[in-house]
Design a protein around this motif. Structure first.
Motif, short mmCIF file in Angstrom:
data_model
loop_
_atom_site.label_atom_id
_atom_site.label_comp_id
_atom_site.label_asym_id
_atom_site.label_seq_id
_atom_site.Cartn_x
_atom_site.Cartn_y
_atom_site.Cartn_z
N GLY A 212 5.49 -43.36 -33.59
CA GLY A 212 6.11 -43.47 -34.90
C GLY A 212 7.61 -43.22 -34.82
O GLY A 212 8.12 -42.66 -33.85
N ARG A 213 8.30 -43.64 -35.87
CA ARG A 213 9.74 -43.40 -35.98
C ARG A 213 9.98 -42.13 -36.78
O ARG A 213 9.33 -41.88 -37.79
N HIS A 214 10.93 -41.31 -36.31
CA HIS A 214 11.26 -40.09 -37.04
C HIS A 214 11.81 -40.44 -38.42
O HIS A 214 12.77 -41.18 -38.54
N THR A 215 11.19 -39.90 -39.46
CA THR A 215 11.69 -40.14 -40.82
C THR A 215 12.22 -38.85 -41.43
O THR A 215 13.25 -38.85 -42.09
N SER A 216 11.54 -37.72 -41.20
CA SER A 216 12.05 -36.43 -41.67
C SER A 216 12.98 -35.87 -40.59
O SER A 216 12.59 -35.74 -39.44
N THR A 217 14.19 -35.54 -40.97
CA THR A 217 15.17 -35.05 -39.99
C THR A 217 15.37 -33.55 -40.04
O THR A 217 16.01 -32.98 -39.16
N SER A 218 14.85 -32.89 -41.05
CA SER A 218 14.97 -31.44 -41.14
C SER A 218 13.79 -30.90 -41.91
O SER A 218 13.16 -31.62 -42.71
N ALA A 219 13.46 -29.64 -41.67
CA ALA A 219 12.36 -29.01 -42.39
C ALA A 219 12.73 -28.86 -43.86
O ALA A 219 13.87 -28.55 -44.21
N LEU A 220 11.76 -29.09 -44.72
CA LEU A 220 11.99 -29.00 -46.16
C LEU A 220 10.80 -28.31 -46.81
O LEU A 220 9.66 -28.73 -46.63
N MET A 221 11.08 -27.25 -47.56
CA MET A 221 10.04 -26.50 -48.25
C MET A 221 9.93 -27.00 -49.69
O MET A 221 10.93 -27.08 -50.40
N LEU A 222 8.71 -27.37 -50.10
CA LEU A 222 8.50 -27.97 -51.41
C LEU A 222 7.45 -27.19 -52.19
O LEU A 222 6.41 -26.81 -51.64
N ARG A 223 7.74 -26.99 -53.47
CA ARG A 223 6.81 -26.30 -54.35
C ARG A 223 5.71 -27.25 -54.80
O ARG A 223 5.99 -28.36 -55.27
N LEU A 224 4.45 -26.85 -54.65
CA LEU A 224 3.35 -27.67 -55.13
C LEU A 224 3.29 -27.62 -56.65
O LEU A 224 3.61 -26.59 -57.26
N PRO A 225 2.92 -28.70 -57.30
CA PRO A 225 2.79 -28.69 -58.76
C PRO A 225 1.81 -27.60 -59.21
O PRO A 225 0.80 -27.34 -58.55
N ASP A 226 2.15 -26.95 -60.32
CA ASP A 226 1.30 -25.89 -60.89
C ASP A 226 1.10 -24.72 -59.93
O ASP A 226 0.04 -24.08 -59.92
N ALA A 227 2.12 -24.43 -59.11
CA ALA A 227 2.00 -23.32 -58.15
C ALA A 227 2.22 -21.97 -58.79
O ALA A 227 1.90 -20.94 -58.20
N GLY A 228 2.79 -21.91 -60.00
CA GLY A 228 3.05 -20.63 -60.62
C GLY A 228 4.41 -20.07 -60.23
O GLY A 228 5.24 -20.76 -59.66
#
Length: 340
Positions: A239-255
């Motif tokens: 595969g080709r690299h698409t994400s170039t850096s780590a990214l932290m994301l909040r899940l919907p309805d996480a509180g």
């Protein structure tokens, strides 16, 4: 007093860069007004931090020196935390980490690279086909998870192209939990209810080779993420690299809990060195097997070629599952086998 800083700035308390100089004051700042946040991404010395539900931008305060700050770190900030354009806060404290997921560039590299801090779960995303599963990376990721104290989870994608049982039979003896996703690339995104349930209340790192569908999963789980989706090269099968850096994301309805309900998307990897992992630390992740090695000779690595290893004796007595012991030793071998 240095005119650049007021008496309320942490930098005001720095020791001057002169040999033999003394601190300007014995009273260190308390950061009583510092606000908590969590690092969601890092870009060339600038940090994006989630503070009270909004994203702000920050840099490290000088007293932190060379102390590393990575995605997932829980920090305390002072300065402008409004998040408006042009605002910039300072990271003045990094809280103690509960877990650290790390790797080395290769197995001979003594320098450890921290991937993410304070995660609770490592989700190994693997395509069942296109590209073909690579057991070497899966094994190495599991070793890293056990070493870091993270709960592992296998997430198998592209189940419409191959039977998941072929891969699962390899890891069933280790007791690794798994989830199979279907139709994520189809209109509507497929049914991800089981995966969402596994992610609920966790801080999960998603890790896998490029092209396995990791970014597609992230976009389905967090519609606002808009992670770029790549394709697999028909010639190389990579595969080709698409994400170039780590990214932290909040899940919907996480509180409102800053420590739970997150996923961390990491760049697609092609190497995962384990020079930092010791055999005695790895076996501690398997309490039933660890108990059987109490009478092993000193220095025993518990590998298949070790004489008088307690694992072999346990298998002979019928106290240990031979398949489980073999699977554990495969993980041991993954620390030194570089073909992944």
């Amino acid at each position: 007093m240095n005119r650049r800083y007021s008496e309320h700035d942490p930098e005001h308390y720095d020791r001057p860069n002169r040999r033999g100089s003394r601190p300007r004051t014995k009273e260190r700042p308390t950061y009583a007004d510092a606000v908590p946040g969590v690092i969601v991404t890092v870009d060339r010395g600038r940090f994006t931090v989630m503070v009270a539900g909004r994203l702000i931008w920050a840099v490290k305060a000088r007293p932190l020196g060379r102390k590393g700050v990575v995605v997932g770190d829980r920090v305390r900030l002072e300065g402008d935390v409004s998040g408006v354009d042009g605002s910039l806060a300072r990271i003045v404290e990094v809280e103690e980490r509960t877990t650290v997921l790390r790797r080395t560039a290769d197995d001979d590299d003594p320098y450890e690279r921290v991937i993410v801090a304070n995660a609770t779960q490592l989700v190994v995303v693997t395509a069942l086909a296109d590209p073909e599963p690579r057991h070497g990376l899966i094994d190495r990721a599991l070793v890293a998870a056990y070493d870091a104290g993270l709960s592992p989870l296998l997430c198998l994608t592209k189940a419409d192209l191959a039977d998941p049982e072929i891969l699962l039979s390899t890891y069933r003896a280790l007791g690794v939990p798994w989830v199979v996703t279907h139709g994520v690339n189809q209109p509507g995104g497929g049914d991800l209810s089981e995966l969402r349930e596994r992610l609920e209340g966790q801080s999960s790192v998603l890790l896998g080779h490029s092209g396995v569908g990791k970014s597609t999963l992230v976009n389905a789980l967090v519609p606002d993420a808009r992670r770029e989706v790549g394709h697999v090269n028909a010639v190389t099968g990579r595969g080709r690299h698409t994400s170039t850096s780590a990214l932290m994301l909040r899940l919907p309805d996480a509180g409102d809990d800053l420590t739970r309900g997150w996923i961390i998307d990491t760049p697609g990897i092609r190497s995962f060195g384990l020079a930092h992992v010791e055999p005695e630390h790895l076996i501690e992740a398997f309490p039933d097997l660890d108990e059987m090695t109490e009478d092993c000779p000193r220095g025993c690595t518990h590998g298949a070629d070790e004489p008088e290893c307690g694992l072999d004796e346990a298998v002979e007595r019928g106290d240990a599952d031979p398949e489980r012991v073999m699977s554990f030793r495969r993980l041991l071998d993954a620390r030194s086998v570089s073909s992944y």
